[in-house]
Design an enzyme around this catalytic site. Structure first.
Site, PDB file in Angstrom:
ATOM      1  N   HIS A  58       0.860  -1.188   0.000  1.00  0.00           N
ATOM      2  CA  HIS A  58       0.000   0.000   0.000  1.00  0.00           C
ATOM      3  C   HIS A  58       0.894   1.235   0.000  1.00  0.00           C
ATOM      4  O   HIS A  58       1.689   1.446   0.913  1.00  0.00           O
ATOM      5  CB  HIS A  58      -0.935   0.008   1.213  1.00  0.00           C
ATOM      6  CG  HIS A  58      -2.050  -0.981   1.094  1.00  0.00           C
ATOM      7  ND1 HIS A  58      -2.570  -1.673   2.166  1.00  0.00           N
ATOM      8  CD2 HIS A  58      -2.746  -1.411   0.002  1.00  0.00           C
ATOM      9  CE1 HIS A  58      -3.547  -2.469   1.742  1.00  0.00           C
ATOM     10  NE2 HIS A  58      -3.669  -2.329   0.440  1.00  0.00           N
ATOM     11  N   GLU A  61       1.933   3.830   2.939  1.00  0.00           N
ATOM     12  CA  GLU A  61       2.384   3.306   4.232  1.00  0.00           C
ATOM     13  C   GLU A  61       3.910   3.342   4.323  1.00  0.00           C
ATOM     14  O   GLU A  61       4.584   2.322   4.442  1.00  0.00           O
ATOM     15  CB  GLU A  61       1.785   1.904   4.432  1.00  0.00           C
ATOM     16  CG  GLU A  61       0.258   1.965   4.457  1.00  0.00           C
ATOM     17  CD  GLU A  61      -0.452   0.612   4.422  1.00  0.00           C
ATOM     18  OE1 GLU A  61       0.229  -0.432   4.506  1.00  0.00           O
ATOM     19  OE2 GLU A  61      -1.702   0.595   4.311  1.00  0.00           O
ATOM     20  N   HIS A 184       2.504  -3.474   6.915  1.00  0.00           N
ATOM     21  CA  HIS A 184       1.519  -2.435   6.632  1.00  0.00           C
ATOM     22  C   HIS A 184       1.552  -1.409   7.761  1.00  0.00           C
ATOM     23  O   HIS A 184       2.221  -1.598   8.770  1.00  0.00           O
ATOM     24  CB  HIS A 184       0.112  -3.052   6.547  1.00  0.00           C
ATOM     25  CG  HIS A 184      -0.113  -3.873   5.321  1.00  0.00           C
ATOM     26  ND1 HIS A 184      -0.854  -3.426   4.245  1.00  0.00           N
ATOM     27  CD2 HIS A 184       0.313  -5.113   4.980  1.00  0.00           C
ATOM     28  CE1 HIS A 184      -0.869  -4.357   3.305  1.00  0.00           C
ATOM     29  NE2 HIS A 184      -0.170  -5.393   3.726  1.00  0.00           N
ATOM     30  N   GLU A 259       0.721  -4.378  11.310  1.00  0.00           N
ATOM     31  CA  GLU A 259       0.217  -3.015  11.133  1.00  0.00           C
ATOM     32  C   GLU A 259       1.028  -2.173  12.115  1.00  0.00           C
ATOM     33  O   GLU A 259       0.833  -2.268  13.334  1.00  0.00           O
ATOM     34  CB  GLU A 259      -1.278  -2.921  11.432  1.00  0.00           C
ATOM     35  CG  GLU A 259      -2.163  -3.673  10.443  1.00  0.00           C
ATOM     36  CD  GLU A 259      -2.376  -2.937   9.124  1.00  0.00           C
ATOM     37  OE1 GLU A 259      -1.920  -1.773   9.008  1.00  0.00           O
ATOM     38  OE2 GLU A 259      -3.008  -3.515   8.223  1.00  0.00           O
TER      39      GLU A 259
END
EC number: 3.4.17.-
Length: 304
Positions: A58, A61, A184, A259
């Site tokens: 992504h 990020e 992420h 994350e």
């Protein structure tokens, strides 16, 4: 500070020159605009289990590429005995930016861009969410069929050249990869399969226990608090992601999605650069534990 794609790629070149006996360049695929998905393989001896590190799928990020390049630098230069052991007893494939077009676009045009940059016929909106485009329970959960949304899964599974080419590369290492780590941001979560169902995987309890231990290690340095769980329950249903595909299709027993920082905030994708090093340090602490605990539970026994 955060770096541009050319800066990251030229740094990878430099590592190959500086550590020719342990670092080799690897191309994991290509992008719609013709860029290479570049990474390196770090290897100190033959026959090591493989750890695959995928990052920045992504585009916005940025802390993910910063963290995985920090990890890579530690593997090559750290004098810490625990990190040396980790570096030398595994073969590492590290791809800091697996969505190069999107990453470049976040530097030139739109800092908040997430998706790829391929055009969508019948729509003015460009891009597909590359972490909803993998051919495993594609388009079932937590994804969208509308091209203008952030989580658009694409017109079909592996419609994107990035996911198609990178998955082809991963298939060449089937049986060798024992650990898959996808990076992420943000939310401070350590996630494992699956995203399409609340049903538990065959080794759910191990993945939960290893993840819990890793989160404890991560918290020790700065008190950063991570939540651990399967994607479906810990964050939200989401299908068509790389980790689930890798876990299932390539039989990779140890698979986690990080994350990273921060936990929350209106500008969570724009983590201040002064948090890069601390994020890197605590993340490396947790990766050490994932490997140590997985080994203790017998996941790297060569007899299987």
């Amino acid at each position: 500070q955060y770096h541009t794609l050319p800066e990251i790629y030229s740094w990878l070149d430099r590592l190959v020159q500086e550590h020719p006996e342990h670092v080799e360049p690897v191309v994991g695929g290509k992008s719609y605009e013709g860029r290479e998905i570049r990474g390196v393989k770090v290897s100190y001896k033959k026959g090591n289990p493989v750890v695959m590190v995928e990052s920045n799928i992504h585009a916005r990020e940025w802390i993910t590429a910063a963290t995985t390049t920090y990890l890579l630098n530690e593997l090559l230069t750290s004098k810490n005995s625990t990190i040396r052991e980790m570096a030398e007893n595994y073969d590492w494939y590290i791809f800091p930016v697996t969505n190069p077009d999107g990453y470049v676009y976040t530097h030139t045009t739109d800092r908040m861009w997430r998706k790829t940059r391929s055009p969508n016929p019948d729509s003015l909106c460009a891009g597909t969410d590359p972490n909803r485009n993998w051919n495993f329970h594609w388009m079932e959960q937590g994804t969208s069929s509308r091209p203008c949304t952030e989580t658009y899964g694409g017109k079909k599974a592996f419609s994107e050249v990035e996911t198609r080419s990178f998955s082809d590369f991963l298939k060449t290492l089937k049986g060798q990869i024992k650990v898959y780590l996808a990076f992420h941001s943000y939310s401070q979560l350590l996630l494992f399969p699956y995203g399409h169902t609340c049903q538990h995987t065959y080794n759910h309890d191990d993945l939960q226990a290893i993840g819990d231990a890793a989160a404890r290690s991560l918290a020790q340095r700065y008190g950063t608090d991570y939540t651990v769980g399967n994607i479906y329950d810990a964050i939200y249903p989401a299908s068509g992601g790389s980790m689930d595909w890798a876990y299932d299709t390539l039989d990779i027993p140890i698979a986690y999605t990080y994350e990273l920082r921060p936990r929350d905030g209106w500008n969570g994708f724009q983590l201040p650069a002064n948090q890069i090093i601390p994020t890197g340090e605590e993340t490396v602490d947790s990766v050490v534990t994932i490997l140590k605990e997985s080994r203790r539970l017998g996941y790297f026994n060569t007899s299987d």
